[in-house]
Scaffold this active site. Structure first.
Site, short mmCIF file in Angstrom:
data_model
loop_
_atom_site.label_atom_id
_atom_site.label_comp_id
_atom_site.label_asym_id
_atom_site.label_seq_id
_atom_site.Cartn_x
_atom_site.Cartn_y
_atom_site.Cartn_z
N ASP A 101 0.88 -1.17 0.00
CA ASP A 101 0.00 0.00 0.00
C ASP A 101 0.91 1.22 0.00
O ASP A 101 2.14 1.08 -0.14
CB ASP A 101 -0.94 -0.03 1.22
CG ASP A 101 -2.28 0.67 0.92
OD1 ASP A 101 -2.24 1.85 0.52
OD2 ASP A 101 -3.33 0.03 1.05
N HIS A 111 -2.98 3.58 -4.51
CA HIS A 111 -2.39 3.12 -3.24
C HIS A 111 -0.97 2.59 -3.46
O HIS A 111 -0.57 1.59 -2.86
CB HIS A 111 -3.25 2.01 -2.62
CG HIS A 111 -4.47 2.55 -1.92
ND1 HIS A 111 -4.45 2.99 -0.63
CD2 HIS A 111 -5.74 2.71 -2.36
CE1 HIS A 111 -5.68 3.40 -0.28
NE2 HIS A 111 -6.47 3.25 -1.32
N GLU A 145 -10.16 3.18 -4.75
CA GLU A 145 -9.80 4.56 -4.44
C GLU A 145 -8.68 5.10 -5.34
O GLU A 145 -7.66 5.57 -4.85
CB GLU A 145 -9.38 4.66 -2.97
CG GLU A 145 -10.47 4.21 -2.01
CD GLU A 145 -10.05 4.24 -0.54
OE1 GLU A 145 -10.82 4.79 0.25
OE2 GLU A 145 -8.96 3.73 -0.20
C1 ACM Z 1 -10.88 -0.23 1.06
O1 ACM Z 1 -11.32 -0.25 2.23
N1 ACM Z 1 -10.28 0.85 0.59
C2 ACM Z 1 -11.03 -1.36 0.19
#
Ligand code: ACM
Ligand code: ZN
Length: 542
Positions: free
Chosen positions: A203, A277, A341
């Site tokens: 991440d 991410h 996201e």
């Molecule tokens: C998430 O909680 N961004 C998958």
């Protein structure tokens, strides 16, 4: 349906405590049927464990888990040496029981013998887990316990899971947990009859898996200047020799964890986040971003999180290489590629991304994201795996064979179109949320409110989904994001006892769900956790 109802009805009668009756076994997750029988089996140093070749691993697991507390060195044999086979525990596969499906088992305890029959070795293994829960909770102690009568109450159990995907996700990027800690979590998952560990390995804040072709991913991406998130530096010991915070798993570590998980009938689903991410990756190889830096800052000071450039061929070459190594390490069916996201601002400003959209006839950046995921899907499929990604991979069109992990919707649409879906909705399965409204009594959390009772109410099948598509809902999982969870004791606290409620939601028959009964079984589970030294939330159930 009628038959199921009758079977459940008798179960409900059995679990209702009768005056003077022995308490019924506190099994979590609740089995499909439990019928109390006369008598009890007593473990002794003479007890034999009899297993055919196909069930020998489960037999060894049982012997290994009975030994520390009892001190009895049980031998696993293929045939009883005592012809009457009294005092033996039999583990075998069966094809004779038409009720039993994959992972199912039948467990019979009489004064003379215990028999566990499984539809497969996983079923036998889950029968072993139930047997351990039938014993006094001290059986979970890691040291010799004296003065306990190791009795198993007479019982007949038939059991199998409602869903095939019973999972837990651990984010090891925001904070790092050692290989030993991950393996301990796998042990605890197996006790709850969970079978899928979703390992969120990368991440923005850390890249945790060694990739031989790109050593900077872990040399640079696995470390940061401090623990971060405004946390106490003392809340963790994950510091390198140079004082940086972080850590990573070598490929050898990963192979060992995968093998360990397999021995517990747990499949590991690795997650390699893309295209968003990805700050940790782009800190190591910034040439894969649109701007040539790990993130971009706009004129208003806004930071666009690390996003791979979808216009550069080099990005896809890099990700192909990374995924080749990842897929070599993880034999499970699914490879998780994140996809959540993804801010599109970088792509809007990037000449290469815009050129890609033009040449591919993509009308907006959502379609560019879909293009990105489809290309990755081809790589994953070519290796014989399947791609799974978060809800947002539906934006701009879902890749043809992809599965969706629903955290913010999309399950009904995906399943109706023939895609497999795993349910992990924020409302029921986000274990980073507070367990109580009394925040002063809880460790600092990211926010939200997910009490035990709410997890228990989790129903994985979306109400709006027509019956003919329900088989596409593989199951569900809880997600533990760890921004504010700096050490493994804290992981345990966030996971327990909520994982027990999740396990029951995913394993037990829908109509058998009983919050009051669950609460009555919980103290025994707390004793089992105490014996193992596991940290859990002890407060009143909310
Ligand atoms: C998430 O909680 N961004 C998958
Ligand atoms: Zn770009």
């Amino acid at each position: 349906m009628k038959l199921t109802f009758l079977r459940l009805a008798s179960l409900v009668l059995l679990v209702a405590p009768l005056a003077g009756a022995a308490p019924l076994p506190a099994i979590i997750p609740l089995p499909q049927t439990v019928i109390a029988r006369e008598g009890a089996f007593r473990l002794s140093p003479q007890t034999q464990i009899i297993a055919e070749a196909a069930t020998r691993d489960s037999a060894r697991y049982l012997a290994a888990h009975l030994k520390p507390a009892t001190g009895f060195a049980f031998k696993v044999k293929s045939h009883p040496t005592n012809p009457s086979a009294q005092g033996a525990i039999f583990l075998r596969l069966t094809t004779a029981n038409p009720h039993l499906r994959a992972e199912g088992y039948a467990l019979t305890v009489t004064a003379d013998a215990i028999t566990i029959e499984g539809a497969d070795d996983a079923g036998v293994f889950y029968g072993v887990q139930t047997l351990l829960q039938l014993l006094p909770p001290q059986i979970y102690a890691t040291n010799l316990v004296t003065g306990v009568d190791w009795q198993v109450p007479g019982v007949q159990i038939e059991d199998q899971p409602r869903f095939a995907w019973r999972g837990l996700m651990l984010d090891v990027s925001r904070h790092f947990y050692t290989k030993t800690e991950v393996e301990q979590l796998l042990d605890l998952m197996a006790q709850q009859k969970l079978n899928t560990f979703h390992w969120h390995l990368v991440d923005d804040q850390g890249w945790r898996i060694e990739i031989k072709k790109y050593p900077r991913l872990t040399e640079v991406g696995a470390w940061r200047s401090g623990v971060g998130f405004k946390l106490d530096p003392q809340s963790t010991t994950s510091y390198g020799k140079d004082g940086r915070y972080g850590g990573f798993y070598t490929q050898k570590d990963i192979r060992e964890v995968v093998a360990y998980a397999q021995s517990l009938h747990i499949t590991i689903v690795p997650e390699i986040e893309m295209p968003g991410h990805s700050i940790a990756s782009l800190s190591a190889y910034p040439e894969n971003s649109c701007s040539g830096g790990p993130y971009s800052i706009d004129a208003t000071g806004g930071v666009f999180h690390g996003v791979y450039c979808a216009g550069k061929e080099e990005t896809f070459a890099f990700l192909t290489d990374v995924l080749d190594e990842v897929m070599d390490l993880f034999p499970g069916q699914y490879i998780h590629i994140g996809g959540d996201e993804v801010p599109k601002d970088n792509w809007r400003k990037c000449e290469l991304c815009q050129a890609r959209m033009k040449s591919e006839g993509l009308k907006d950046e959502h379609e560019l994201q879909s293009y990105f995921i489809r290309r990755i899907e081809k790589i994953v499929d070519a290796h014989g795996h399947h791609l799974i990604g978060w809800s947002e991979i539906r934006e701009g069109g879902l890749a043809p064979s992809a599965a969706v992990m629903d955290w913010i919707g999309g399950a009904v649409e995906a399943a109706t179109n023939g895609h497999n879906v795993v349910m992990s909705p924020t409302k029921y399965s986000y274990f980073d949320h507070y367990q109580s409204t009394n925040h002063t009594a809880e460790p600092h959390a990211i926010g939200g409110y997910l009490p035990l009772s709410q997890v228990y109410a989790f129903e994985p099948l979306p109400a709006r989904l027509p019956a003919k598509f329900q088989s596409h809902i593989l199951g569900g999982q809880a997600n533990l994001w760890t921004e504010y969870v700096a050490n493994f004791k804290h992981v345990q606290y966030m996971v327990f006892p909520r994982i027990c409620a999740l396990s029951e939601a995913l394993w037990s028959p829908r109509d058998a769900r009983d919050w009051t009964g669950f609460q009555q079984r919980l103290p025994a589970e707390f004793s089992r956790l105490d014996e193992q030294g596991i940290n859990y939330r002890k407060g009143s159930s909310e």
